[in-house]
Write a protein that holds these residues in place. Structure first.
Motif, short mmCIF file in Angstrom:
data_model
loop_
_atom_site.label_atom_id
_atom_site.label_comp_id
_atom_site.label_asym_id
_atom_site.label_seq_id
_atom_site.Cartn_x
_atom_site.Cartn_y
_atom_site.Cartn_z
N TYR A 163 0.82 -1.21 0.00
CA TYR A 163 0.00 0.00 0.00
C TYR A 163 0.86 1.26 0.00
N ARG A 164 2.01 1.22 0.62
CA ARG A 164 2.91 2.38 0.52
C ARG A 164 3.30 2.62 -0.93
N GLY B 119 -0.20 9.14 -5.88
CA GLY B 119 0.03 10.56 -5.61
C GLY B 119 0.87 11.22 -6.68
N ALA B 120 1.93 10.54 -7.12
CA ALA B 120 2.79 11.08 -8.18
C ALA B 120 1.99 11.24 -9.48
N ASN B 121 1.13 10.27 -9.76
CA ASN B 121 0.31 10.34 -10.97
C ASN B 121 -0.65 11.52 -10.94
N ASN C 38 2.41 1.39 -9.61
CA ASN C 38 1.17 0.95 -8.97
C ASN C 38 0.93 -0.53 -9.19
N GLY C 39 1.22 -1.01 -10.41
CA GLY C 39 1.08 -2.44 -10.70
C GLY C 39 1.96 -3.30 -9.81
N VAL D 151 -6.52 6.55 -7.66
CA VAL D 151 -6.20 6.83 -6.26
C VAL D 151 -7.38 6.51 -5.35
N ALA D 152 -8.58 6.83 -5.80
CA ALA D 152 -9.77 6.53 -5.00
C ALA D 152 -9.91 5.03 -4.80
N ALA D 153 -9.65 4.23 -5.84
CA ALA D 153 -9.75 2.78 -5.72
C ALA D 153 -8.72 2.25 -4.72
#
Length: 405
Positions: free
Chosen positions: A288-289, A296-298, A320-321, A381-383
């Motif tokens: 999760y980190r 956040g970077a995206n 993220n992947g 990010v919401a997901a």
């Protein structure tokens, strides 16, 4: 569906199970580069074309409720063999379709059959392996399986631009036929008759409701499904993201999918390396980190850049992947360990939750977010945030994440 067959080596079993898991994502990603051509040939619009994905996922999800229980009752091998055989026929039907309704019908049939390899494969892993070894095996299968979304749109673009969109479905039929022959020869039966549970539909669905009433099961399932949604938002929106926002052509989908899958394979590799060295909770927390850092970077990049460009728009998706696939083997094994005598049933319901979530993303959320890169970043990010909340709720409900059982 029984025959004389040879037991594969450990590496051979991993490759076979990874191959069986691959034809599901192949069915989604190979046709992305041909969306504009298919819209023109079938005389439909982008929203209608998007339904070829959501219908497939919806049918996949519904049938996923039965694949595991069928394998618990009839054995793992027969369910896989029948599923792959039906997929061959469904792919041929897609290739011969001349209207949207015909295509949707056979896409639904593809979805009904495609989950057998992935869902039953997870149960086979848990039948054969336990503890940290199961995590290593599942991580390696995730790494091999991860190749599919990377190469599928490249193959689809090459085949489609040279031979037309229908040729993609002939390729899928051939691929599944090879898997059928390989499985007939080498797929072992890991669920003996003495351990099988009779299939009774009404008690089965009652049992599903029992599982859903277990907050540990539900929150773990939602955590994995929501994590993957952060990536699937981009996968479902790939035609718009690649062709419009990145301004690439139909043969260049690999510029998006290859980095994304490199990230997923890297996370799966790291999960395997950490197996037995770090606790399940530590793996998920690290994942999760990574996911939140990438998200956040995206967000910052999409908000500040005048227009997005490769590779900067793809790097956060790749990172993220990695986080998603670092967490997924651990979340799945924790979930399956809740029901050691009903792993097929638990795997089916987990897959159903993930697929219904993905179907919602493809059919409703993706068309809404795809027009703007910033919207896609916000959705991802919401997901992830909802996935993290689900993980915290699972721990609060009593999930023991200090070690596998």
């Amino acid at each position: 569906m029984s025959s004389t067959h040879s037991e594969p080596s450990r590496a051979g079993l991993i490759l076979l199970l990874a191959g069986l898991a691959m034809f599901g994502p192949f069915s989604i990603d190979t046709i992305f580069p041909m969306f504009p051509q298919m819209e023109q040939a079938l005389q439909i619009g982008p929203v209608q074309m998007q339904q070829t994905i959501s219908v497939y996922l919806f049918a996949y999800g519904l049938m996923s409720l039965l694949h595991g229980p069928l394998s618990d009752a009839l054995g793992r091998r027969v369910v896989v063999l029948v599923g792959v055989a039906v997929f061959v026929l469904a792919s041929i039907g897609c290739a011969l379709s001349s209207s949207l309704w015909q295509l949707l019908l056979f896409r639904a049939l593809q979805g009904v059959s495609a989950g057998s390899g992935l869902i039953v494969g997870r149960a086979i892993i848990r039948d054969r392996f336990s503890g940290a070894e199961a995590q290593r095996v599942m991580s390696r299968i995730t790494m091999v399986f991860g190749v599919a979304p990377a190469i599928a749109p490249i193959i689809g673009g090459i085949i489609g631009t040279r031979f037309g969109w229908a040729a993609i479905f002939w390729f899928l039929a051939l691929f599944a036929l090879v898997l059928l022959a390989t499985s007939w020869r080498w797929l072992p039966e890991t669920h003996p008759r003495a351990a099988r549970v009779p299939l009774a539909p009404l008690p089965l669905f009652a049992r599903y409701f029992d599982l859903l009433r277990n907050p540990r099961f539900t929150w773990l399932s939602l955590s994995g499904a929501l994590n993957f949604s952060a990536l699937f938002i981009y996968i479902a929106s790939a035609p718009a993201f690649v062709l419009q926002h990145l301004q690439l052509d139909a043969t260049e989908f690999g510029y998006f999918f290859v980095p994304a899958i490199i990230g997923m394979m890297s996370g799966a590799w790291l999960s395997g390396r950490r197996a037995g060295r770090y606790s399940p909770a530590s793996n998920v927390q690290l994942a999760y980190r990574v996911m939140l850092l990438a998200g956040g970077a995206n967000l910052v990049y999409c908000a500040l850049a005048p227009s997005i460009a490769w590779p900067w728009a793809v790097i956060p998706v790749m990172i993220n992947g990695a986080g998603i696939s670092l967490a997924f083997p651990t979340l799945t094994l924790l979930l399956l360990d809740l029901y050691p005598q009903e792993r097929g049933t638990a795997s089916s319901l987990q897959a159903f939750i993930q697929l219904m979530t993905s179907s919602l993303v493809a059919g409703l959320i993706s068309p809404w977010l795809a027009p703007q890169p910033l919207y896609l970043a916000m959705g991802a990010v919401a997901a992830t945030a909802l996935g993290l909340l689900s993980w915290r709720m699972a721990l609060r409900a009593g999930v023991q994440a200090d070690q596998f059982h």
